[in-house]
Design an enzyme around this catalytic site. Structure first.
Site, PDB file in Angstrom:
ATOM      1  N   HIS A  72       1.052  24.008 136.456  1.00 53.21           N
ATOM      2  CA  HIS A  72      -0.008  23.480 135.599  1.00 53.21           C
ATOM      3  C   HIS A  72      -0.529  24.642 134.765  1.00 53.21           C
ATOM      4  O   HIS A  72      -1.138  25.567 135.299  1.00 53.21           O
ATOM      5  CB  HIS A  72      -1.127  22.884 136.453  1.00 53.21           C
ATOM      6  CG  HIS A  72      -2.118  22.057 135.680  1.00 53.21           C
ATOM      7  ND1 HIS A  72      -2.933  22.593 134.710  1.00 53.21           N
ATOM      8  CD2 HIS A  72      -2.427  20.729 135.754  1.00 53.21           C
ATOM      9  CE1 HIS A  72      -3.700  21.645 134.207  1.00 53.21           C
ATOM     10  NE2 HIS A  72      -3.405  20.495 134.822  1.00 53.21           N
ATOM     11  N   ASP A  73      -0.270  24.619 133.459  1.00 54.34           N
ATOM     12  CA  ASP A  73      -0.565  25.791 132.634  1.00 54.34           C
ATOM     13  C   ASP A  73      -2.052  26.105 132.548  1.00 54.34           C
ATOM     14  O   ASP A  73      -2.478  27.261 132.680  1.00 54.34           O
ATOM     15  CB  ASP A  73       0.046  25.654 131.241  1.00 54.34           C
ATOM     16  CG  ASP A  73      -0.379  24.397 130.510  1.00 54.34           C
ATOM     17  OD1 ASP A  73      -1.096  23.560 131.085  1.00 54.34           O
ATOM     18  OD2 ASP A  73       0.026  24.234 129.341  1.00 54.34           O
ATOM     19  N   THR A  98     -12.213  19.015 132.024  1.00 54.03           N
ATOM     20  CA  THR A  98     -10.842  18.696 132.387  1.00 54.03           C
ATOM     21  C   THR A  98      -9.897  19.460 131.461  1.00 54.03           C
ATOM     22  O   THR A  98     -10.317  19.976 130.418  1.00 54.03           O
ATOM     23  CB  THR A  98     -10.583  17.176 132.296  1.00 54.03           C
ATOM     24  OG1 THR A  98      -9.304  16.889 132.864  1.00 54.03           O
ATOM     25  CG2 THR A  98     -10.612  16.700 130.850  1.00 54.03           C
ATOM     26  N   THR A 145      17.479   8.714  83.033  1.00 55.62           N
ATOM     27  CA  THR A 145      17.218   7.664  84.012  1.00 55.62           C
ATOM     28  C   THR A 145      18.556   7.175  84.522  1.00 55.62           C
ATOM     29  O   THR A 145      19.503   7.019  83.747  1.00 55.62           O
ATOM     30  CB  THR A 145      16.423   6.497  83.396  1.00 55.62           C
ATOM     31  OG1 THR A 145      17.151   5.945  82.302  1.00 55.62           O
ATOM     32  CG2 THR A 145      15.065   6.981  82.887  1.00 55.62           C
ATOM     33  N   HIS A 146      18.648   6.959  85.833  1.00 57.89           N
ATOM     34  CA  HIS A 146      19.917   6.602  86.483  1.00 57.89           C
ATOM     35  C   HIS A 146      20.975   7.690  86.254  1.00 57.89           C
ATOM     36  O   HIS A 146      22.177   7.412  86.295  1.00 57.89           O
ATOM     37  CB  HIS A 146      20.452   5.258  85.981  1.00 57.89           C
ATOM     38  CG  HIS A 146      19.487   4.128  86.152  1.00 57.89           C
ATOM     39  ND1 HIS A 146      19.346   3.417  87.321  1.00 57.89           N
ATOM     40  CD2 HIS A 146      18.572   3.601  85.285  1.00 57.89           C
ATOM     41  CE1 HIS A 146      18.426   2.493  87.173  1.00 57.89           C
ATOM     42  NE2 HIS A 146      17.928   2.580  85.957  1.00 57.89           N
ATOM     43  N   GLN A 216      -9.453  10.811 127.760  1.00 55.40           N
ATOM     44  CA  GLN A 216      -9.293  12.182 128.248  1.00 55.40           C
ATOM     45  C   GLN A 216      -8.677  13.075 127.177  1.00 55.40           C
ATOM     46  O   GLN A 216      -8.787  14.296 127.247  1.00 55.40           O
ATOM     47  CB  GLN A 216      -8.427  12.205 129.517  1.00 55.40           C
ATOM     48  CG  GLN A 216      -8.440  13.558 130.209  1.00 55.40           C
ATOM     49  CD  GLN A 216      -7.786  13.517 131.565  1.00 55.40           C
ATOM     50  OE1 GLN A 216      -6.711  14.081 131.756  1.00 55.40           O
ATOM     51  NE2 GLN A 216      -8.423  12.856 132.521  1.00 55.40           N
ATOM     52  N   SER A 267      32.071  33.163  98.688  1.00 58.34           N
ATOM     53  CA  SER A 267      32.955  34.180  99.265  1.00 58.34           C
ATOM     54  C   SER A 267      34.330  34.150  98.617  1.00 58.34           C
ATOM     55  O   SER A 267      35.084  35.116  98.708  1.00 58.34           O
ATOM     56  CB  SER A 267      33.085  33.956 100.778  1.00 58.34           C
ATOM     57  OG  SER A 267      33.698  32.693 101.033  1.00 58.34           O
ATOM     58  N   LYS A 272      30.719  31.755  90.954  1.00 59.89           N
ATOM     59  CA  LYS A 272      29.763  30.759  91.429  1.00 59.89           C
ATOM     60  C   LYS A 272      28.340  31.319  91.529  1.00 59.89           C
ATOM     61  O   LYS A 272      28.110  32.409  92.024  1.00 59.89           O
ATOM     62  CB  LYS A 272      30.187  30.233  92.805  1.00 59.89           C
ATOM     63  CG  LYS A 272      31.503  29.489  92.816  1.00 59.89           C
ATOM     64  CD  LYS A 272      31.422  28.177  92.050  1.00 59.89           C
ATOM     65  CE  LYS A 272      30.572  27.139  92.760  1.00 59.89           C
ATOM     66  NZ  LYS A 272      31.166  26.729  94.066  1.00 59.89           N
ATOM     67  N   ARG A 273      27.388  30.501  91.046  1.00 57.19           N
ATOM     68  CA  ARG A 273      25.960  30.766  91.239  1.00 57.19           C
ATOM     69  C   ARG A 273      25.330  29.457  91.733  1.00 57.19           C
ATOM     70  O   ARG A 273      24.733  28.714  90.962  1.00 57.19           O
ATOM     71  CB  ARG A 273      25.297  31.243  89.944  1.00 57.19           C
ATOM     72  CG  ARG A 273      25.834  32.586  89.468  1.00 57.19           C
ATOM     73  CD  ARG A 273      24.961  33.197  88.379  1.00 57.19           C
ATOM     74  NE  ARG A 273      25.430  34.511  88.004  1.00 57.19           N
ATOM     75  CZ  ARG A 273      24.751  35.365  87.226  1.00 57.19           C
ATOM     76  NH1 ARG A 273      23.563  35.005  86.738  1.00 57.19           N
ATOM     77  NH2 ARG A 273      25.236  36.541  86.933  1.00 57.19           N
ATOM     78  N   GLU A 279      19.065  23.610  97.654  1.00 55.15           N
ATOM     79  CA  GLU A 279      19.768  22.847  98.677  1.00 55.15           C
ATOM     80  C   GLU A 279      19.126  23.060 100.041  1.00 55.15           C
ATOM     81  O   GLU A 279      18.999  22.121 100.846  1.00 55.15           O
ATOM     82  CB  GLU A 279      21.240  23.257  98.701  1.00 55.15           C
ATOM     83  CG  GLU A 279      21.998  22.824  97.458  1.00 55.15           C
ATOM     84  CD  GLU A 279      23.399  23.389  97.376  1.00 55.15           C
ATOM     85  OE1 GLU A 279      24.221  22.836  96.643  1.00 55.15           O
ATOM     86  OE2 GLU A 279      23.684  24.403  98.054  1.00 55.15           O
ATOM     87  N   SER A 311       4.881  17.660 125.568  1.00 57.39           N
ATOM     88  CA  SER A 311       6.122  18.398 125.307  1.00 57.39           C
ATOM     89  C   SER A 311       6.545  18.262 123.859  1.00 57.39           C
ATOM     90  O   SER A 311       7.117  19.199 123.266  1.00 57.39           O
ATOM     91  CB  SER A 311       7.231  17.885 126.236  1.00 57.39           C
ATOM     92  OG  SER A 311       7.405  16.481 126.079  1.00 57.39           O
ATOM     93  N   VAL A 312       6.276  17.098 123.266  1.00 55.91           N
ATOM     94  CA  VAL A 312       6.608  16.887 121.854  1.00 55.91           C
ATOM     95  C   VAL A 312       5.816  17.849 120.979  1.00 55.91           C
ATOM     96  O   VAL A 312       6.362  18.522 120.098  1.00 55.91           O
ATOM     97  CB  VAL A 312       6.313  15.431 121.442  1.00 55.91           C
ATOM     98  CG1 VAL A 312       6.594  15.221 119.962  1.00 55.91           C
ATOM     99  CG2 VAL A 312       7.138  14.464 122.279  1.00 55.91           C
ATOM    100  N   ARG A 314       4.307  20.658 121.672  1.00 55.07           N
ATOM    101  CA  ARG A 314       4.577  22.091 121.844  1.00 55.07           C
ATOM    102  C   ARG A 314       5.642  22.582 120.863  1.00 55.07           C
ATOM    103  O   ARG A 314       5.577  23.717 120.382  1.00 55.07           O
ATOM    104  CB  ARG A 314       5.031  22.383 123.280  1.00 55.07           C
ATOM    105  CG  ARG A 314       3.936  22.278 124.315  1.00 55.07           C
ATOM    106  CD  ARG A 314       4.518  22.479 125.708  1.00 55.07           C
ATOM    107  NE  ARG A 314       3.553  22.165 126.749  1.00 55.07           N
ATOM    108  CZ  ARG A 314       2.730  23.044 127.323  1.00 55.07           C
ATOM    109  NH1 ARG A 314       2.767  24.308 126.943  1.00 55.07           N
ATOM    110  NH2 ARG A 314       1.905  22.668 128.270  1.00 55.07           N
TER     111      ARG A 314
END
Length: 442
Positions: A72-73, A98, A145-146, A216, A267, A272-273, A279, A311-312, A314
């Site tokens: 229990h932390d 608590t 557009t499109h 709580q 590489s 290429k640039r 991205e 846990s989520v 954290r």
């Protein structure tokens, strides 16, 4: 968060050390409030304030070792903190509280601090976008557009719309910060059975928080709002980065990401640039969106509490802030250093051979009394010939006996300046954004 994308400042905010420092601060704020209310004697608790226990790496290590025993932390933290104070006054640490009183209140403080850091970054990005939008306010370019040629716009107008969109995201972030700037010290199921509401208000006020009615735990809709605001900001940046990627394509070449000396775009192919930063931002937005569903699922807990959300959070809360902060700061640099090829923008406009004026010519014909469908057919037939390489739209219509427009009028209608004459109010919006701190600093 992996070091590649990590902000040291945010890492410090969400570190074990900072978390335990805040736990200590919340515990002491309650003792102080109880003393001010006359529930405890100043002389009795004085040792807690004359000798402040330092929360350093050694302290954290001892808490983690103790947690291996307690499983229990927060209980482990209280054990170590009381032992380090080594005074009878330490018995009043965690008195009537608590675990969630301490954990949730401290988490709110962490999120508020992280949000302040993020908002500073957003403000700087807003100033950069505004500056660049004004710089390129007259730089005409092809609107699409499109993915197809439409009518002209300006690169500055595009950036101005990005600025306004980001300011809306800022409003959402500020609201989320306000919703999470709360704590709770109301005990086991939130009924104030051992801590009075007035005492809670006093303690939280000293920490810069407002009291939140709670079970709580603090309602997780507040935390979900934070995550959704972060994800929305990420999506907004993604939309801009996606546009930059399209404009940077070889056959378009209207913008390019900055390319540093010694940098390699591929590489295998030295020419290429690639728009790698744009991205990357698009990819990171996918991760930011991925946190929204877990955040919403955290809202539903059993009865007055369970720990399925713990846990989520954290992982989710620190990583969501790290992702979006990275996106904001990197996009700021990208916009500031973006290479804008105005000559390519002009060339792409010219390569439409007047197709961008089709609507203006159509409406002018209708104004002469010509049936709209007939006018549409005349212009559409001419545009088909333009696409076949037979000439400029204006020239073809001038020679078309069915077209009721005189040559001089056609010449006037095929003017970019005329189509862009009404953009000034858009740029005026940049100086009248309500409630934006960045506006007065840029």
């Amino acid at each position: 968060m992996i070091p590649r994308y990590e902000s040291a400042e945010l890492a410090a905010i969400f570190s074990d050390r900072r978390r335990m420092q805040l736990w200590r601060d919340v515990e002491l704020a309650v003792v102080r409030a109880m003393t001010d209310a006359g529930e405890l004697k100043s002389s009795e608790v004085a040792p807690l304030f004359t000798h402040e226990v330092e929360i350093d790496d050694d302290f954290v290590a001892r808490v983690l070792a103790r947690e291996a025993v307690t499983n229990h932390d927060l209980a482990a933290f209280v054990d170590v903190l009381q032992a380090d104070y080594d005074t009878p006054a330490a018995r009043f640490i965690h008195f009537g509280l608590t675990s969630s009183d301490i954990v949730d209140t401290a988490l709110s403080l962490q999120i508020v601090a992280a949000m302040e850091l993020l908002l500073d970054g957003v403000d700087h990005l807003l100033a950069t976008l505004r500056s660049q939008s004004l710089r390129y306010r007259r730089t005409a370019m092809l609107g699409r557009t499109h993915g197809m040629a439409a009518e002209p716009t300006t690169f500055g107008a595009k950036l101005a719309l990005w600025t306004l969109a980001l300011d809306r995201e800022r409003t959402r972030l500020v609201r989320a910060r306000e919703q999470i700037a709360v704590g709770k010290l109301s005990g086991a199921v939130g009924t104030y059975s051992n801590i009075a509401p007035a005492l809670e208000a006093t303690a939280l006020s000293s920490l810069g928080l407002d009291p939140a009615p709670a079970t709580q735990v603090i309602g997780r809709d507040r935390h979900a709002e934070v995550i959704m605001a972060l994800a929305s900001t990420a999506a907004m940046i993604e939309s801009c980065a996606l546009e930059i990627r399209h404009l940077a394509r070889s056959e378009v070449m209207e913008v390019q990401e900055p390319f540093a000396p010694g940098q390699k775009g591929s590489s295998a192919m030295p020419h290429k640039r690639n728009p790698i930063l744009s991205e990357r931002l698009c990819g990171m937005a996918r991760l930011a969106r991925g946190f929204v569903v877990p955040a919403l699922e955290d809202i539903s807990l059993w009865h007055e509490r369970d720990i399925s959300h713990s846990s989520v959070e954290r992982m989710m809360v620190p990583d969501a802030f790290q992702l979006v902060f990275y996106m904001v700061t990197r996009f700021d640099r990208l916009v500031a250093d973006l290479v804008v090829h105005e000559e390519s923008m002009a060339r792409n406009l010219a390569n439409t051979h007047g197709l961008i004026y089709s609507q203006s010519l159509l409406l002018a014909m209708v104004r002469t009394g010509l049936d709209r469908d007939e006018a549409y057919r005349i212009v559409q037939e001419a545009t088909t010939r333009v696409l076949a390489g037979e000439g400029e739209l204006g020239d073809l219509l001038t020679k078309d006996e069915r077209c009721p427009l005189p040559a001089l009028m056609i010449e006037e209608l095929t003017s970019i300046d005329r189509l862009l004459a009404n953009l000034d109010p858009l740029f005026g919006r940049l100086t009248t954004l309500e409630g934006s701190r960045w506006n007065s600093n840029s």
